[in-house]
Scaffold this active site. Structure first.
Site, PDB file in Angstrom:
ATOM      1  N   CYS A 141     -73.145  27.941   9.039  1.00  0.00           N
ATOM      2  CA  CYS A 141     -72.039  27.392   8.250  1.00  0.00           C
ATOM      3  C   CYS A 141     -71.504  26.067   8.776  1.00  0.00           C
ATOM      4  CB  CYS A 141     -70.907  28.411   8.184  1.00  0.00           C
ATOM      5  SG  CYS A 141     -71.332  29.905   7.262  1.00  0.00           S
ATOM      6  N   PHE A 192     -72.479  35.782   0.142  1.00  0.00           N
ATOM      7  CA  PHE A 192     -73.407  34.665   0.239  1.00  0.00           C
ATOM      8  C   PHE A 192     -74.118  34.378  -1.081  1.00  0.00           C
ATOM      9  CE2 PHE A 192     -73.004  36.265   4.599  1.00  0.00           C
ATOM     10  CZ  PHE A 192     -72.663  35.092   5.238  1.00  0.00           C
ATOM     11  N   HIS A 280     -64.626  24.694   5.277  1.00  0.00           N
ATOM     12  CA  HIS A 280     -65.758  25.534   4.870  1.00  0.00           C
ATOM     13  C   HIS A 280     -65.264  26.968   4.710  1.00  0.00           C
ATOM     14  CE1 HIS A 280     -69.883  27.181   4.771  1.00  0.00           C
ATOM     15  NE2 HIS A 280     -69.320  28.200   5.398  1.00  0.00           N
ATOM     16  N   ASN A 313     -70.371  31.778  -0.217  1.00  0.00           N
ATOM     17  CA  ASN A 313     -70.691  31.065   1.010  1.00  0.00           C
ATOM     18  C   ASN A 313     -72.182  30.729   0.965  1.00  0.00           C
ATOM     19  OD1 ASN A 313     -71.298  30.204   3.587  1.00  0.00           O
ATOM     20  ND2 ASN A 313     -70.075  31.765   4.615  1.00  0.00           N
TER      21      ASN A 313
END
Length: 365
Positions: A141, A192, A280, A313
């Site tokens: 990430c 994700f 993020h 994500n």
């Protein structure tokens, strides 16, 4: 400065109401408890994985089967397709030819091969053979913010250079069929997604061809000793086994104030609400902890929460989805603060941060 931006996604997008059904059917799972948990967690996702791929590779649905080779075959092809689509979109947004790109920074935690995806992507885009390539692999990430830091250094030290950053990720390498015995997998499926994004960085923007929206002023990186197992990924015959320890948000919270002050001290800002934020979105818990710890006003993390909701994500490139929303806010005049922070957290635990300034007018050369 950040001059252009473009996205690339798989053909398959699953709206929230279809994600659960698709995931369960494709992986041959009919457990009611698993279904109920997924329905609470899942949101809209873009995904490379499809029924067609699973029909072609049924071994991916079987526990304990060596599947690294087919997974890598799928991933290696997918990240180049996604990355090329994003790069073409960024070049179109930039308005200059690919031949003007001098440097390529390629980011992925979803491929493994020699030569690497950087060479394949450069060839696909028709970049000059003299383009200087840098690969940032398996940074998770924090990869996108690390690429911005690297591109900033390149642009500042190579007058006239134009740096293309391309980040492409897919979850195929870590795909697992849902199992009641592994509730963690459900969190991964919910959190994700797949996709790609590309940006172009350069110093001394030229008007009217280039219209920057963000200036990269200062960057830094720091890791927390003794936290290498908090974000843990291992590649084995069954793909990548990736785990996040439950104390990840607490570890980030314990260090985040000092890290942010290092960035803000560059321009003498003391109040965390006196800057705009592009974080993020590793997950809701991280954003919630950050908001609470720094006493941020709710709207400060609005664009990060929006990116998480709409894309999930997507590892290294999610920060760029946040920056796209930031560009929209800057163009609308919805952000009054001059300075802002870009933050990302990756394996290590590694903190990446940049102090940035919004550009509110077109620059001249």
């Amino acid at each position: 400065m950040l001059l252009a931006l473009g996205k690339g996604f798989p053909d398959q997008v699953l709206p929230q109401e279809k994600v659960v059904e698709s995931y369960l059917q494709d992986s041959s799972c009919d457990d009611p408890a698993t279904r109920a948990k997924l329905e609470r967690l899942l949101r809209t996702r873009y995904t490379v994985m499809s029924k067609e791929l699973l029909d072609k590779h049924p071994e991916l649905k079987m526990e304990g089967t060596p599947t690294l080779t087919p997974r890598l075959d799928i991933c290696n092809a997918a990240v180049i397709d996604l990355g090329a689509a994003a790069a073409h979109a960024a070049l179109d947004d930039w308005g200059r030819p690919a031949a003007d790109i001098t440097h390529l920074i390629y980011i992925s935690s979803s491929e493994l091969r020699l030569p690497g995806g950087d060479l394949h992507l450069a060839a696909r885009l028709g970049l000059s053979p003299n383009t200087l390539r840098t690969s940032l692999l398996f940074l998770g990430c924090s990869g996108g913010a690390a690429a911005l830091r690297t591109a900033k250094d390149i642009a500042e030290n190579n007058p006239g250079s134009r740096v293309l950053i391309t980040a492409a990720e897919t979850t195929v390498l870590g795909f697992r069929p849902p199992s009641y015995d592994r509730p963690y997998d459900l969190v991964g499926a919910a959190l994700f997604g797949d996709g790609a994004l590309a940006v172009i960085i350069g110093a001394g923007p030229m008007a009217p061809a280039e219209d920057p929206f963000l200036e990269l002023e200062f960057s830094t990186q720091e890791f927390l000793p003794g936290t290498d197992k908090v974000i843990d990924g291992k590649i084995a015959e069954e793909g990548i086994n990736f785990k996040l320890r439950r104390d990840l948000p607490e570890k980030i919270e314990s260090h985040i104030e000092g890290f942010c002050r290092t960035l803000m001290n560059q321009v003498g800002i003391k109040d965390f609400n006196d800057v705009f934020w592009a974080v993020h979105p590793g997950g809701p818990a991280i954003l919630n902890r950050l908001e609470f710890c720094l006493e941020l006003q709710p709207e400060k993390l609005k664009i990060s929460r929006k990116a998480l909701k709409n894309y999930g994500n997507v590892s290294s490139n999610t920060i760029f989805y946040v920056l796209e929303y930031l560009r929209d806010e800057l163009k609308k005049g919805a952000i009054s603060e001059e300075w802002g922070l870009i933050l990302a957290f990756g394996p290590g635990i590694t903190f990446e941060g940049l102090l940035v300034r919004g550009v509110k007018k077109t620059f001249t050369s």
